[in-house]
Write a protein that holds these residues in place. Sequence first.
Motif, PDB file in Angstrom:
ATOM      1  N   UNK A  15       1.211  19.920  16.197  1.00  0.00           N
ATOM      2  CA  UNK A  15       1.470  21.084  15.350  1.00  0.00           C
ATOM      3  C   UNK A  15       0.611  21.017  14.090  1.00  0.00           C
ATOM      4  N   UNK A  16       0.510  19.820  13.534  1.00  0.00           N
ATOM      5  CA  UNK A  16      -0.282  19.655  12.315  1.00  0.00           C
ATOM      6  C   UNK A  16      -1.745  19.962  12.586  1.00  0.00           C
ATOM      7  N   UNK A  17      -2.274  19.405  13.695  1.00  0.00           N
ATOM      8  CA  UNK A  17      -3.698  19.635  14.010  1.00  0.00           C
ATOM      9  C   UNK A  17      -3.963  21.098  14.324  1.00  0.00           C
ATOM     10  N   UNK A  18      -3.060  21.707  15.097  1.00  0.00           N
ATOM     11  CA  UNK A  18      -3.243  23.121  15.411  1.00  0.00           C
ATOM     12  C   UNK A  18      -3.312  23.960  14.139  1.00  0.00           C
ATOM     13  N   UNK A  19      -2.441  23.642  13.178  1.00  0.00           N
ATOM     14  CA  UNK A  19      -2.442  24.383  11.916  1.00  0.00           C
ATOM     15  C   UNK A  19      -3.741  24.147  11.164  1.00  0.00           C
ATOM     16  N   UNK A  20      -4.171  22.875  11.151  1.00  0.00           N
ATOM     17  CA  UNK A  20      -5.388  22.563  10.412  1.00  0.00           C
ATOM     18  C   UNK A  20      -6.608  23.220  11.040  1.00  0.00           C
ATOM     19  N   UNK A  21      -6.666  23.186  12.380  1.00  0.00           N
ATOM     20  CA  UNK A  21      -7.788  23.825  13.077  1.00  0.00           C
ATOM     21  C   UNK A  21      -7.848  25.308  12.742  1.00  0.00           C
ATOM     22  N   UNK A  22      -6.697  25.945  12.798  1.00  0.00           N
ATOM     23  CA  UNK A  22      -6.679  27.389  12.589  1.00  0.00           C
ATOM     24  C   UNK A  22      -7.107  27.726  11.162  1.00  0.00           C
ATOM     25  N   UNK A  23      -6.571  26.970  10.197  1.00  0.00           N
ATOM     26  CA  UNK A  23      -6.906  27.238   8.794  1.00  0.00           C
ATOM     27  C   UNK A  23      -8.395  27.022   8.547  1.00  0.00           C
ATOM     28  N   UNK A  24      -8.937  25.934   9.090  1.00  0.00           N
ATOM     29  CA  UNK A  24     -10.360  25.658   8.889  1.00  0.00           C
ATOM     30  C   UNK A  24     -11.201  26.754   9.530  1.00  0.00           C
ATOM     31  N   UNK A  25     -10.784  27.179  10.715  1.00  0.00           N
ATOM     32  CA  UNK A  25     -11.548  28.202  11.436  1.00  0.00           C
ATOM     33  C   UNK A  25     -11.531  29.535  10.703  1.00  0.00           C
ATOM     34  N   UNK A  38       9.476  26.299  19.743  1.00  0.00           N
ATOM     35  CA  UNK A  38       8.780  25.480  18.740  1.00  0.00           C
ATOM     36  C   UNK A  38       7.292  25.803  18.720  1.00  0.00           C
ATOM     37  N   UNK A  39       6.714  26.049  19.897  1.00  0.00           N
ATOM     38  CA  UNK A  39       5.309  26.465  19.943  1.00  0.00           C
ATOM     39  C   UNK A  39       5.099  27.781  19.205  1.00  0.00           C
ATOM     40  N   UNK A  40       6.060  28.675  19.383  1.00  0.00           N
ATOM     41  CA  UNK A  40       6.000  29.965  18.705  1.00  0.00           C
ATOM     42  C   UNK A  40       6.014  29.744  17.186  1.00  0.00           C
ATOM     43  N   UNK A  41       6.843  28.820  16.747  1.00  0.00           N
ATOM     44  CA  UNK A  41       6.918  28.533  15.314  1.00  0.00           C
ATOM     45  C   UNK A  41       5.597  27.982  14.789  1.00  0.00           C
ATOM     46  N   UNK A  42       4.932  27.155  15.606  1.00  0.00           N
ATOM     47  CA  UNK A  42       3.632  26.630  15.181  1.00  0.00           C
ATOM     48  C   UNK A  42       2.649  27.786  14.988  1.00  0.00           C
ATOM     49  N   UNK A  43       2.696  28.758  15.927  1.00  0.00           N
ATOM     50  CA  UNK A  43       1.800  29.912  15.806  1.00  0.00           C
ATOM     51  C   UNK A  43       2.155  30.735  14.576  1.00  0.00           C
ATOM     52  N   UNK A  80      -0.575  41.972  12.189  1.00  0.00           N
ATOM     53  CA  UNK A  80      -0.380  42.650  13.466  1.00  0.00           C
ATOM     54  C   UNK A  80       0.326  41.653  14.378  1.00  0.00           C
ATOM     55  N   UNK A  81       1.576  41.918  14.703  1.00  0.00           N
ATOM     56  CA  UNK A  81       2.389  40.937  15.422  1.00  0.00           C
ATOM     57  C   UNK A  81       2.877  41.533  16.738  1.00  0.00           C
ATOM     58  N   UNK A  82       2.463  40.899  17.823  1.00  0.00           N
ATOM     59  CA  UNK A  82       2.877  41.377  19.140  1.00  0.00           C
ATOM     60  C   UNK A  82       4.035  40.503  19.621  1.00  0.00           C
ATOM     61  N   UNK A  83       5.206  41.049  19.650  1.00  0.00           N
ATOM     62  CA  UNK A  83       6.417  40.327  20.082  1.00  0.00           C
ATOM     63  C   UNK A  83       6.596  39.000  19.329  1.00  0.00           C
ATOM     64  N   UNK A  84       6.642  39.032  17.998  1.00  0.00           N
ATOM     65  CA  UNK A  84       6.715  37.764  17.278  1.00  0.00           C
ATOM     66  C   UNK A  84       8.030  37.018  17.483  1.00  0.00           C
ATOM     67  N   UNK A  85       9.079  37.734  17.890  1.00  0.00           N
ATOM     68  CA  UNK A  85      10.395  37.085  17.971  1.00  0.00           C
ATOM     69  C   UNK A  85      10.649  36.411  19.310  1.00  0.00           C
TER      70      UNK A  85
END
Lengths: 210, 223
Positions: free
Chosen positions: A94-104, A138-143, A157-162
């Motif tokens: 989860x940490x790496x996914x967040x970091x990757x996304x932020x850096x990207x 939990x994966x959804x929460x990471x996203x 723009x959120x497609x079915x966020x819940x």
Amino acid sequence: MSLEAVNLSCVRRDRVLFEQQSFTLNAGELTYLLGENGAGKTSLLRILIGFVEPAAGQVLYGGSAITHSDVRRKFNAELIYIGHKSAVDPHASAFENSRFWCAQHGVSVTQELIYSVLATLGLVGLEDIPCGQLSAGQNRRVALARLWFKATAKVWVLDEPFTALDVKGIELLERHIEAFLARGGSVILTSHQPLSHLTGWRPLELEYRL
Amino acid sequence: MRSGVYAAMFKREYTLAFRQKAELVQPLVFFVLVVSLFPLGVGPSPEILQRIGPGVIWVAAILSSLLGMERLFRDDFQNGWLEQLALTDASLAGLMAIKVFTHWLVSFVPLVIVSPLLALFLNLTEPMYWALLATLAIGTPLISLVGAIAVGLTMGLNRGGVLLALLLIPLFIPLLIFATSAIESAAMQLSYMPQLAILGALLLLAFAFTPFAISYAVRVSLN
């Protein structure tokens, strides 16, 4: 800056999903996109962010078409899109996914911020486990953590966020959307669950057409 | 800030590649196994092996590359990362170029590294080995770049693997002809620079155009 749809039409596999849809997402406004399965909600959202070319009409951001490269860059810088596919890699934590996304996305975050956002989302102790071993919710929460990281965003723009979220998760997200609207953000979302805490949304209904 | 975005892309690709070690090693083992079948199949006569060696190594390299190529975009397409990439402040073509470069680095560089072993299996002479190394160094990035276009176009299809092979193998024929001809020239103690120059020209052409074609293919698949 407002996102504006002008006379959008969408045709998929020779079927007209919708025609002549015009609406504006104003600052501080929540647009709730409603419709049956197959009515074209996801297609409309994908047209709005420019993945799909509309059969007719155009999408304007701040008054200019998003197909212009300057407008596109500005729009990208102020947009968060979370689709059906969560863009969470199962081999990274989860940490790496967040970091990757932020850096990207050029969002500068500190390590502490990532940990504190993941804690807000109820992922304490799970930050360093590969996401493939976490549950769907939990994966959804990471996203969804992206909605906390990118503070410069003005449009969500959120497609079915819940989807897959538990009751607490839904409430947390709704509160976060509420705070974002209060700061002057604009949100368009689809959901098959009724919104429980959010009020004052504007419905946008798509009819299923044969 | 934009260069940071490209660096982030490289870092992510590189990190994730090594998380799936099996996927990295499989094409490499396939390559070694296919090449080692030939001495068993056509007999251990050193002259015959030397004669067919360059072709065998190159055909095996192309086939094993197809095996690993499919996963270039597959995971990122399925989990939606490509959608997120299309929304960043960087050109998709540049990002795709980095993706292909990382893929080449983790899947073809090991192949070049094991090639001395294979040269030994097939009784290649030293000049032939150097020519082989040169053609692999120039030819494999070409395989990655051209292959990525087809992978980009077929990633939306389920079981696109065979289609990918059918699309790509004909495209690699010129590469195969010039690469093996270079090694044969080396076997006859002739200069193989003309063949290398043609391969180099193909590679430069691919550098210039394929990133745009790949990013277009990806956008088509996102549609």
